[in-house]
Design an enzyme around this catalytic site. Structure first.
Site, short mmCIF file in Angstrom:
data_model
loop_
_atom_site.label_atom_id
_atom_site.label_comp_id
_atom_site.label_asym_id
_atom_site.label_seq_id
_atom_site.Cartn_x
_atom_site.Cartn_y
_atom_site.Cartn_z
N CYS A 17 6.39 -37.12 18.34
CA CYS A 17 6.89 -36.89 19.68
C CYS A 17 5.89 -35.98 20.38
O CYS A 17 4.72 -35.96 20.04
CB CYS A 17 8.30 -36.31 19.67
N VAL A 18 6.36 -35.19 21.31
CA VAL A 18 5.42 -34.38 22.10
C VAL A 18 4.79 -33.27 21.27
O VAL A 18 3.64 -32.90 21.48
CB VAL A 18 6.15 -33.78 23.32
#
Length: 609
Positions: free
Chosen positions: A27-28
C-alpha cells in the site's frame, strides 16, 4: 546493487525466506505479505532494521511498515524473491472471516489506489486553474484534463474487475472484460427487454456489481476448465463464462449490488447527518488506531464507492487533517527534546508527515510514549470535528498530506473550500504543536537513574523471577531473535500461572499496546524486557490485562500483567516467556542463578556482575 536491494534481501530472509511467501502486495507505506507460517518471521530483527519502521500482524497479513519509499522496496523484494507483480496470488493460509474480508478489500483496492488519487488530483488541479481564470470550463485543455481525471471513475468496473479476478486466482483479463461489458454505453440507462422483463440499469462508476459478478464467474471458470478439452478451452471457457455471468449479473446481481451499495451509503450518510461534528470527532480520534491495526482501508473502500457514484463522502474527509495535528506534535517534540537519538528520528518523521506518511511518527515517537499517542488521538478528534464543522467532504480521490487537500475542494465553490482547508490545516497543526510543547518532557529521571549505574559497576544486582514456572535456556525458544541473544542475554520461563510481577524496584519503561510485553528499568539501571509467549502480539491484547502503565514507579513484587494462560494456549500459542537484560553490554556477565527446572515468582533468578 540497487539502493534498496540489501534491505529487500534482509526482509525476505527475516520473513522466513522466499519459500515462506505466498503473496505480496504493497500500500502507500507497507509491504503486505501473506506468509505460510508467520512464526518463521523474526519480528524484532525486522523492527531493528534501518529502513523498517515496524512490523504488524493484521487482516491476515504480515505487514512490514516501510514508509514513503515502499514502492522501491517492493520492486526489490519482488525481484529478489522471484515474485511476479502480475501473477495471481497463490492459495493463502487459513484466515478468519474478518481477515478474509479485509484481505479481499486490500487486494482489490490497493493496486489502483495510486491511480485513483492521481486522476483525482488532476481533476482538483483542473478546478483550481479554471477558478483562477487561466482557462474556462469550455476550453479544450479543461475538457481534456477533465476526461483524464474522470476516466478511471467512469470505467471503474474495468479496473476493479481486473483486480478482483487477479485476487481470487481467476484469469484477470476475463474480469477486465466483465467490467468492460458493464460499461458498454448503449446498454446503460436504457430500457432493455431481457428474459421477459424490462431492465434499466447503470453500472458505469460502480464498485460492488463487478466484484459480485466476477465472484460468480470464478466457479464457472473452474468448472469449464475442468470439463472442456484442453485443445479448445482457452477460448470456449471464457466465452461460456461471459455468456452466463454477464447476463445474470446485468439482470439480477447488478441491481441487487447497486441496491446494497445504496443502502450502505445511505446508512453512513444518515449517521453523519445525525450529528456531523460528533461523527468527525469519533472518526478523527480513531483514525490512527485504525492505521495501527491496518484496517483503515475499509474507509477508503466506502469513500471510493461514494465518489464513483457521484456522492461527496464526508467520512474519509474527517481523517485528512489528523496528519497535520500529528505532524505538529512531532515538530514540537523535535524542537523541545535534548535527546539526540529522538531528534534524529523526529526530523524525518515530521517532514514526511506533511506528505501524509505518519507511520514514522506513530511507531517511532508517539506509541513508545503512550501519553503522547493518546494526546495525538485527542488532537485528531479535534481536527475531525473542525472538518465536519466546515462541511468539508471528499469530492474526488487525491494524494496524501498536503496533496489530499484537492479532494476536499467543492467543484461549485473551490475558492471557499480551499480557504476552509487552509484554516483547518493551520489550526490542526498549531493545536498538535501546542499540546506536545506543553506536555512533552524528556525522560530526565530515567537518564539520571541510568547514570547512577556507573557508581555500582563493581557491585552486583539481582533480578527476581517475575513468574512461577519451568526454566528454559533461551536457545530452546522458537524465535531466532530471542534464541540467538540478539535481543539480550537472559532466560525463558514456561509459566504455571497467568501472572507477571515486578522483579525489582524501578520504572515501567514501555508497555506494549498489545499488552503481551513490558519493558522495565531498575533503580540501579538494569533494563529488562519480559515478552509473554511467542507471536502473542497477534492476539492484539486479547486475554491480557495490564495493571501498570508506562512511566509508573514499581516495587519488587508489584503485579504488572495478568493473562488467561489456558485461553492463549487453546488459541495455539506457546507461552515460553523470555526475560531479557537488553543492556547486556553494560555488564561483565549475566548469570542465571537458579539452575533448578522450576522457580517461584519473587525468587532470585539472574545476577548482574
Amino acid at each position: 546493487m540497487g539502493k534498496y536491494e540489501s534491505l529487500a534481501k534482509d526482509i525476505i530472509k527475516n520473513v522466513g525466506g522466499k519459500d515462506n511467501i505466498i503473496s505480496l502486495l504493497h500500500c502507500v507505506t507497507r509491504l503486505r505479505f501473506n506468509l505460510k507460517d508467520e512464526s518463521l518471521a523474526n519480528d524484532e530483527v525486522l523492527k531493528d532494521m534501518d529502513g523498517v519502521i515496524t512490523v504488524m500482524h493484521s487482516a491476515g497479513q504480515y505487514q512490514v511498515v516501510i514508509g514513503n519509499h515502499v514502492p522501491q522496496v517492493y520492486e526489490e523484494v519482488c525481484k529478489a524473491a522471484n515474485i511476479s507483480s502480475t501473477s495471481p496470488a497463490l492459495q493463502g493460509k487459513k484466515m478468519t472471516l474478518k481477515e478474509k474480508a479485509l484481505d479481499l478489500i486490500t487486494g482489490i483496492m490497493m493496486p489502483s489506489i495510486a491511480l485513483l488519487c492521481a486522476c483525482g488530483m488532476l481533476k482538483g488541479l483542473n478546478s483550481i486553474l479554471s477558478y483562477l481564470g487561466l482557462y474556462s470550463n469550455t476550453d479544450g485543455i479543461y475538457l481534456l484534463l477533465n476526461a483524464i481525471g474522470d476516466s478511471i471513475f467512469y470505467f471503474l468496473p474495468i479496473v476493479i474487475g481486473y483486480n478482483t479476478a487477479k485476487k481470487i486466482n481467476m484469469n484477470p483479463f476475463l474480469g477486465l472484460i466483465i467490467g468492460a461489458s458493464l460499461c458498454y454505453p448503449t446498454i446503460n440507462n436504457v430500457d432493455m427487454q431481457l428474459f421477459g422483463r424490462v431492465v434499466n440499469a447503470n453500472y458505469t462508476s460502480t464498485l460492488l456489481p463487478v466484484i459480485l459478478i466476477v465472484a460468480i464467474a470464478k466457479p464457472l471458470e473452474t468448472f469449464f476448465n475442468r470439463v472442456i478439452p484442453d485443445m479448445v478451452k482457452t477460448f470456449i471457457t471464457p466465452m461460456l463464462v461471459l455468456l452466463i455471468s454477464v447476463p445474470l449479473g446485468f439482470v439480477v446481481i447488478g441491481p441487487f449490488a447497486n441496491m446494497l451499495a445504496q443502502i450502505v451509503s445511505d446508512t453512513v450518510l444518515y449517521v453523519y447527518q445525525l450529528n456531523p461534528i460528533l461523527a468527525g470527532v469519533f472518526v478523527g480520534g480513531l483514525w490512527q488506531v485504525l492505521i495501527i491495526f491496518g484496517v483503515h482501508i475499509v474507509l477508503v473502500f466506502l469513500c471510493v464507492a461514494n465518489i464513483a457514484a457521484g456522492i461527496p463522502d464526508p467520512i474519509l474527509g474527517f481523517t485528512t487533517f489528523v496528519t497535520f495535528s500529528t505532524t505538529g506534535m512531532v515538530f514540537a517534540i523535535w524542537l523541545k527534546t535534548k535527546d539526540k537519538a529522538l531528534k534524529q528520528i523526529a526530523l524525518p518523521a515530521w517532514v514526511s508527515g506533511f506528505f501524509g506518511v505518519t507511520e514514522p511518527a506513530i511507531y517511532g515517537i508517539l506509541l513508545p510514549r503512550i501519553e503522547q499517542f493518546i494526546l495525538s488521538c485527542i488532537c485528531g478528534a479535534i481536527a475531525g470535528g473542525m472538518t465536519a464543522f466546515f462541511g468539508l467532504k471528499y469530492h474526488i480521490m487525491a494524494g496524501m498530506g498536503i496533496f489530499e487537500i484537492p479532494a476536499l475542494l467543492d467543484p461549485e465553490q473551490p475558492g471557499a473550500s480551499l480557504v476552509k482547508c487552509l484554516i483547518v490545516t493551520a489550526v490542526s497543526f498549531v493545536i498538535g504543536f501546542v499540546v506536545a510543547f506543553i506536555k512533552f518532557k524528556d525522560r530526565e529521571n530515567i537518564t539520571t537513574e541510568i547514570t547512577k549505574k556507573d557508581e555500582d559497576k563493581n557491585g552486583k544486582e539481582v533480578i527476581a523471577s517475575p513468574m512461577t514456572g519451568t526454566l528454559k535456556s533461551l536457545d530452546q525458544v522458537k524465535d531466532a531473535a530471542f534464541a540467538n541473544g540478539a535481543m539480550g542475554k537472559g532466560v525463558a520461563i514456561e509459566p504455571n500461572e497467568g501472572k507477571v510481577i515486578s522483579p525489582f524496584d524501578g520504572t515501567v519503561m514501555a508497555m506494549f499496546p498489545t499488552k503481551h510485553a513490558i519493558g522495565l528499568l531498575s533503580d540501579k539501571g538494569c533494563e529488562v524486557l519480559i515478552h509473554i509467549g511467542m507471536d502473542t502480539v497477534q492476539l492484539e491484547g486479547k486475554y491480557f490485562e495490564t495493571h501498570v502503565k508506562q512511566g509508573d514507579k514499581i516495587k519488587k513484587g508489584d503485579l504488572l500483567i495478568t493473562f488467561d494462560k489456558e485461553a492463549i494456549i487453546k488459541e495455539g500459542y506457546s507461552l515460553d516467556t523470555p526475560i531479557l537484560v537488553t543492556n547486556t553490554n553494560d555488564y561483565l556477565d549475566i548469570v542465571v542463578v537458579n539452575s533448578n527446572s522450576s522457580i517461584n515468582a519473587g525468587k532470585d533468578l539472574i545476577v548482574l556482575l
